[in-house]
Scaffold this motif. Structure first.
Motif, PDB file in Angstrom:
ATOM      1  N   LEU A  70       0.864  -1.185   0.000  1.00 22.46           N
ATOM      2  CA  LEU A  70       0.000   0.000   0.000  1.00 22.46           C
ATOM      3  C   LEU A  70       0.890   1.222   0.000  1.00 22.46           C
ATOM      4  CD1 LEU A  70      -2.830   1.338   0.285  1.00 22.46           C
ATOM      5  CD2 LEU A  70      -2.501   1.195   2.780  1.00 22.46           C
ATOM      6  N   VAL A  71       0.668   2.125  -0.956  1.00 21.03           N
ATOM      7  CA  VAL A  71       1.466   3.337  -1.071  1.00 21.03           C
ATOM      8  C   VAL A  71       0.646   4.520  -0.544  1.00 21.03           C
ATOM      9  CG1 VAL A  71       2.715   4.878  -2.628  1.00 21.03           C
ATOM     10  CG2 VAL A  71       2.649   2.420  -3.096  1.00 21.03           C
ATOM     11  N   LEU A  72       1.189   5.245   0.411  1.00 24.74           N
ATOM     12  CA  LEU A  72       0.523   6.414   0.969  1.00 24.74           C
ATOM     13  C   LEU A  72       1.116   7.682   0.351  1.00 24.74           C
ATOM     14  CD1 LEU A  72       0.523   5.415   4.755  1.00 24.74           C
ATOM     15  CD2 LEU A  72      -1.250   4.965   3.041  1.00 24.74           C
ATOM     16  N   GLU A  73       0.269   8.496  -0.245  1.00 27.04           N
ATOM     17  CA  GLU A  73       0.708   9.751  -0.856  1.00 27.04           C
ATOM     18  C   GLU A  73      -0.042  10.910  -0.196  1.00 27.04           C
ATOM     19  OE1 GLU A  73       2.085  12.880  -2.571  1.00 27.04           O
ATOM     20  OE2 GLU A  73       3.024  10.923  -2.915  1.00 27.04           O
ATOM     21  N   SER A  74       0.720  11.892   0.289  1.00 23.83           N
ATOM     22  CA  SER A  74       0.106  12.985   1.042  1.00 23.83           C
ATOM     23  C   SER A  74      -0.729  13.911   0.170  1.00 23.83           C
ATOM     24  CB  SER A  74       1.182  13.797   1.770  1.00 23.83           C
ATOM     25  OG  SER A  74       2.100  14.359   0.849  1.00 23.83           O
ATOM     26  N   SER A 102      -4.106  11.636  -0.516  1.00 24.96           N
ATOM     27  CA  SER A 102      -4.531  12.457   0.633  1.00 24.96           C
ATOM     28  C   SER A 102      -4.287  11.716   1.944  1.00 24.96           C
ATOM     29  CB  SER A 102      -6.008  12.854   0.491  1.00 24.96           C
ATOM     30  OG  SER A 102      -6.230  13.572  -0.700  1.00 24.96           O
ATOM     31  N   SER A 103      -3.145  11.065   2.038  1.00 27.65           N
ATOM     32  CA  SER A 103      -2.810  10.244   3.204  1.00 27.65           C
ATOM     33  C   SER A 103      -1.464  10.689   3.771  1.00 27.65           C
ATOM     34  CB  SER A 103      -2.761   8.767   2.827  1.00 27.65           C
ATOM     35  OG  SER A 103      -4.014   8.322   2.352  1.00 27.65           O
ATOM     36  N   LYS A 104      -1.501  11.727   4.561  1.00 23.96           N
ATOM     37  CA  LYS A 104      -0.277  12.281   5.140  1.00 23.96           C
ATOM     38  C   LYS A 104       0.040  11.601   6.462  1.00 23.96           C
ATOM     39  CE  LYS A 104       1.890  16.588   6.647  1.00 23.96           C
ATOM     40  NZ  LYS A 104       1.730  18.053   6.823  1.00 23.96           N
ATOM     41  N   VAL A 105       1.264  11.094   6.579  1.00 24.39           N
ATOM     42  CA  VAL A 105       1.711  10.440   7.806  1.00 24.39           C
ATOM     43  C   VAL A 105       2.130  11.510   8.812  1.00 24.39           C
ATOM     44  CG1 VAL A 105       3.421   8.890   8.832  1.00 24.39           C
ATOM     45  CG2 VAL A 105       2.452   8.378   6.573  1.00 24.39           C
ATOM     46  N   VAL A 106       1.583  11.404  10.024  1.00 25.64           N
ATOM     47  CA  VAL A 106       1.926  12.381  11.061  1.00 25.64           C
ATOM     48  C   VAL A 106       2.766  11.778  12.178  1.00 25.64           C
ATOM     49  CG1 VAL A 106      -0.029  13.897  10.593  1.00 25.64           C
ATOM     50  CG2 VAL A 106      -0.306  12.008  12.210  1.00 25.64           C
ATOM     51  N   SER A 107       2.651  10.479  12.394  1.00 24.65           N
ATOM     52  CA  SER A 107       3.474   9.847  13.425  1.00 24.65           C
ATOM     53  C   SER A 107       3.525   8.343  13.210  1.00 24.65           C
ATOM     54  CB  SER A 107       2.938  10.143  14.834  1.00 24.65           C
ATOM     55  OG  SER A 107       1.662   9.559  15.028  1.00 24.65           O
ATOM     56  N   LEU A 150       4.562  -4.962  14.886  1.00 25.92           N
ATOM     57  CA  LEU A 150       3.999  -4.122  13.832  1.00 25.92           C
ATOM     58  C   LEU A 150       4.378  -2.667  14.044  1.00 25.92           C
ATOM     59  CD1 LEU A 150       0.380  -5.620  13.715  1.00 25.92           C
ATOM     60  CD2 LEU A 150       2.326  -6.250  12.259  1.00 25.92           C
ATOM     61  N   LYS A 151       4.158  -1.866  12.999  1.00 25.57           N
ATOM     62  CA  LYS A 151       4.268  -0.418  13.098  1.00 25.57           C
ATOM     63  C   LYS A 151       2.879   0.172  12.916  1.00 25.57           C
ATOM     64  CE  LYS A 151       8.586   0.673  13.846  1.00 25.57           C
ATOM     65  NZ  LYS A 151       8.926  -0.583  14.488  1.00 25.57           N
ATOM     66  N   LEU A 152       2.512   1.102  13.790  1.00 21.96           N
ATOM     67  CA  LEU A 152       1.253   1.829  13.675  1.00 21.96           C
ATOM     68  C   LEU A 152       1.537   3.154  12.969  1.00 21.96           C
ATOM     69  CD1 LEU A 152      -0.383   1.311  17.196  1.00 21.96           C
ATOM     70  CD2 LEU A 152      -0.680  -0.039  15.106  1.00 21.96           C
ATOM     71  N   VAL A 153       0.916   3.352  11.818  1.00 21.31           N
ATOM     72  CA  VAL A 153       1.127   4.555  11.014  1.00 21.31           C
ATOM     73  C   VAL A 153      -0.104   5.446  11.164  1.00 21.31           C
ATOM     74  CG1 VAL A 153       1.626   5.454   8.725  1.00 21.31           C
ATOM     75  CG2 VAL A 153       2.500   3.204   9.391  1.00 21.31           C
ATOM     76  N   HIS A 154       0.060   6.584  11.831  1.00 19.07           N
ATOM     77  CA  HIS A 154      -1.045   7.505  12.083  1.00 19.07           C
ATOM     78  C   HIS A 154      -1.109   8.540  10.962  1.00 19.07           C
ATOM     79  CE1 HIS A 154      -1.825   6.264  16.343  1.00 19.07           C
ATOM     80  NE2 HIS A 154      -0.571   5.825  16.215  1.00 19.07           N
ATOM     81  N   LEU A 212       7.466  -1.114   7.081  1.00 20.49           N
ATOM     82  CA  LEU A 212       7.228   0.284   6.734  1.00 20.49           C
ATOM     83  C   LEU A 212       8.432   0.796   5.952  1.00 20.49           C
ATOM     84  CD1 LEU A 212       5.536   2.884   6.985  1.00 20.49           C
ATOM     85  CD2 LEU A 212       6.756   3.354   9.133  1.00 20.49           C
ATOM     86  N   ILE A 213       8.172   1.310   4.748  1.00 24.25           N
ATOM     87  CA  ILE A 213       9.240   1.791   3.867  1.00 24.25           C
ATOM     88  C   ILE A 213       9.054   3.282   3.628  1.00 24.25           C
ATOM     89  CG2 ILE A 213      10.354   1.551   1.622  1.00 24.25           C
ATOM     90  CD1 ILE A 213       9.132  -1.274   1.471  1.00 24.25           C
ATOM     91  N   GLY A 214      10.053   4.065   3.972  1.00 20.74           N
ATOM     92  CA  GLY A 214      10.003   5.509   3.763  1.00 20.74           C
ATOM     93  C   GLY A 214      10.574   5.902   2.418  1.00 20.74           C
ATOM     94  N   CYS A 215       9.697   6.352   1.524  1.00 20.69           N
ATOM     95  CA  CYS A 215      10.107   6.898   0.218  1.00 20.69           C
ATOM     96  C   CYS A 215       9.546   8.312   0.100  1.00 20.69           C
ATOM     97  CB  CYS A 215       9.594   6.018  -0.910  1.00 20.69           C
ATOM     98  SG  CYS A 215      10.225   4.323  -0.884  1.00 20.69           S
ATOM     99  N   ASP A 216       9.535   9.012   1.224  1.00 19.01           N
ATOM    100  CA  ASP A 216       8.836  10.290   1.326  1.00 19.01           C
ATOM    101  C   ASP A 216       9.746  11.499   1.208  1.00 19.01           C
ATOM    102  OD1 ASP A 216       9.725   9.099   3.691  1.00 19.01           O
ATOM    103  OD2 ASP A 216       8.307  10.138   4.961  1.00 19.01           O
ATOM    104  N   GLY A 217      10.821  11.375   0.449  1.00 25.03           N
ATOM    105  CA  GLY A 217      11.610  12.527   0.044  1.00 25.03           C
ATOM    106  C   GLY A 217      12.562  13.071   1.101  1.00 25.03           C
ATOM    107  N   VAL A 218      13.090  14.247   0.799  1.00 28.21           N
ATOM    108  CA  VAL A 218      14.162  14.813   1.614  1.00 28.21           C
ATOM    109  C   VAL A 218      13.697  15.191   3.020  1.00 28.21           C
ATOM    110  CG1 VAL A 218      15.498  15.644  -0.359  1.00 28.21           C
ATOM    111  CG2 VAL A 218      13.741  17.108   0.632  1.00 28.21           C
ATOM    112  N   ASN A 219      12.418  15.477   3.186  1.00 24.22           N
ATOM    113  CA  ASN A 219      11.892  15.810   4.517  1.00 24.22           C
ATOM    114  C   ASN A 219      11.134  14.623   5.099  1.00 24.22           C
ATOM    115  OD1 ASN A 219      12.825  18.558   4.526  1.00 24.22           O
ATOM    116  ND2 ASN A 219      11.213  19.013   3.045  1.00 24.22           N
ATOM    117  N   SER A 220      11.657  13.447   4.919  1.00 27.59           N
ATOM    118  CA  SER A 220      11.005  12.194   5.264  1.00 27.59           C
ATOM    119  C   SER A 220      10.672  12.060   6.753  1.00 27.59           C
ATOM    120  CB  SER A 220      11.911  11.029   4.843  1.00 27.59           C
ATOM    121  OG  SER A 220      11.447   9.809   5.367  1.00 27.59           O
TER     122      SER A 220
END
Length: 415
Positions: free
Chosen positions: A31-35, A126-131, A138-142, A154-162
């Protein structure tokens, strides 16, 4: 509301979509989350070197992208001081691991090609990770909308301000004092350029002109701005940025100058340049437990080697191959007294550790080489112009090919 997912990827950029597609090709869901509320195509275009094409072929989209982007034959390097050609490096020669392949690919076209191959519902907009929180194995992604997702990986591909990189202890990328202005000119009747990368160096600037196809020509301009220039470009509109670039071109042909003049102001973007210091890559946590980072979240680098997007594609293929060892292989001998979750966690950690080993030194090498290239090509030390033009020009240009000439077996999408 809580939702379970085996693998969650944060960020639908190049590395995020490449990882998701590589996993899909191996029969693993993610599942890919895009803010943002849609696919983001900022960045205009980038040079795709041999390693990128080997990755794209592994992902199954190389051939369609080839049909839309022109094959480049070589790189001409010119002095902006004298206007002379200082070196030519052919892209048609064979490398250690086979033929070279270089094209300039539009970022929007690449992202759409990656996304198109993914199953419906893979990308959640429209799925912005806040914490991020731990919950046993498991990891809980809020998310900002209040929802919570559970992930085995959990894989972080969320750019320079990851957000994910921050959770692993990485600091924000360091600014290096250089800046970049980029743009693209479009010609309905054709641009008339040879299929070559044209690089211009001197007077403290470095810029390139690269045709993407018959109608589009991408360009970039990098330099060390003075304090006065930095204040000017930080608050400048796109028209002023365009005028600034034109004032800094030096001795070049009217055709080259025309590309900047023909660029619509809406196609011009400015950004300060940063990177992750190479030692942070060696000493930091690319992964921890069941979390890892890839692409710019892992190894932001200066654009001087043209490997930012290319190495992100590499990351996606190699990470998926490593994770396949955890998700596709069934253990015949589970650890005595352990639960299924414990065994899965051990395999996941082993897979991510393997990924980190494969990527750590590669990222260190690319960041260091790119930084060195930019420094040598833009610095104005006494005697540097002579060294660049008479001694180093072809040598420096050769790094583009040598650093992209990876072993093809490393990028074959098999577990």
């Amino acid at each position: 509301m809580e939702t379970n997912a085996k693998i969650i990827i944060v960020g639908a950029g190049i590395s995020g979509l490449a990882t998701a597609l590589a996993l899909h090709r191996l029969g693993i869901k993610s599942l890919v989350l895009e803010s943002s509320d849609k696919l983001r195509a900022a960045g205009i275009a980038f040079t795709t070197w041999t390693n990128a094409w080997r990755s794209l072929d592994a992902l199954g989209i190389g051939q369609s992208l080839r049909q839309q982007h022109e094959l480049l034959l070589g790189i001409n390097t010119f002095s902006t001081v004298t206007g002379n050609l200082t070196s030519y490096v052919s892209f048609t020669t064979k490398g250690k691991h086979g033929d070279h392949e270089v094209r300039c690919v539009k970022r929007k076209v690449l992202l759409e090609a990656l996304a198109k191959e993914l199953p419906n519902g893979t990308i959640r907009y429209s799925s912005k990770v806040v914490s991020i929180q731990d919950s046993d194995f498991l990891k809980l992604v809020h998310l900002s909308d209040g929802s919570v997702l559970k992930a085995k990986v959990l894989i972080g591909c969320d750019g320079v301000n990851s957000v994910v990189a921050k959770s692993l202890g990485f600091k924000k990328p360091s600014l290096i004092g250089r800046s970049a202005i980029r743009g693209c000119a479009y010609y309905n009747q054709g641009h008339g350029f040879e299929p070559k990368f044209q690089l211009f160096v001197g007077n403290g600037v470095r810029y390139g002109i690269i045709p993407c196809d018959n109608s589009a020509v991408y360009w970039f301009f990098t330099w060390y701005p003075s304090s006065q220039e930095y204040k000017m470009v930080e608050g400048a509109d796109q028209l002023k940025l365009k005028q600034f670039v034109l004032s800094k071109l030096g001795k070049v042909s009217d055709q080259i100058q025309g590309v900047i003049e023909d660029t619509g102001v809406e196609e011009i973007v400015y950004s300060p340049l940063g990177y992750r210091p190479p030692l942070q890559i060696l000493t930091g946590d690319i992964y921890k437990d069941n979390v890892c980072v890839a692409g710019d979240a892992c190894h932001p680098m200066t654009p001087d080697l043209g490997q930012g997007g290319c190495s992100a594609l590499e990351d996606g293929v190699i990470l998926a191959k490593c994770l396949a060892n955890a998700f596709l292989e069934k253990s015949d001998h589970p650890t005595k007294g352990s639960s299924e979750n414990e065994d899965d966690n051990v395999k996941i950690r082993s897979s991510l550790n393997d990924y980190a080993k494969k990527r750590r030194w590669r990222a260190f090498d690319l960041i260091s080489t790119g930084y060195m290239l930019g420094f040598l090509q833009e610095c104005n030390w006494f005697g540097m112009q002579f060294l660049r033009e008479k001694v180093l020009s072809a040598f420096l240009a050769g790094f583009f090919l040598s650093k992209a000439d990876v072993n093809p077996t490393e990028l074959m999408l098999t577990a």
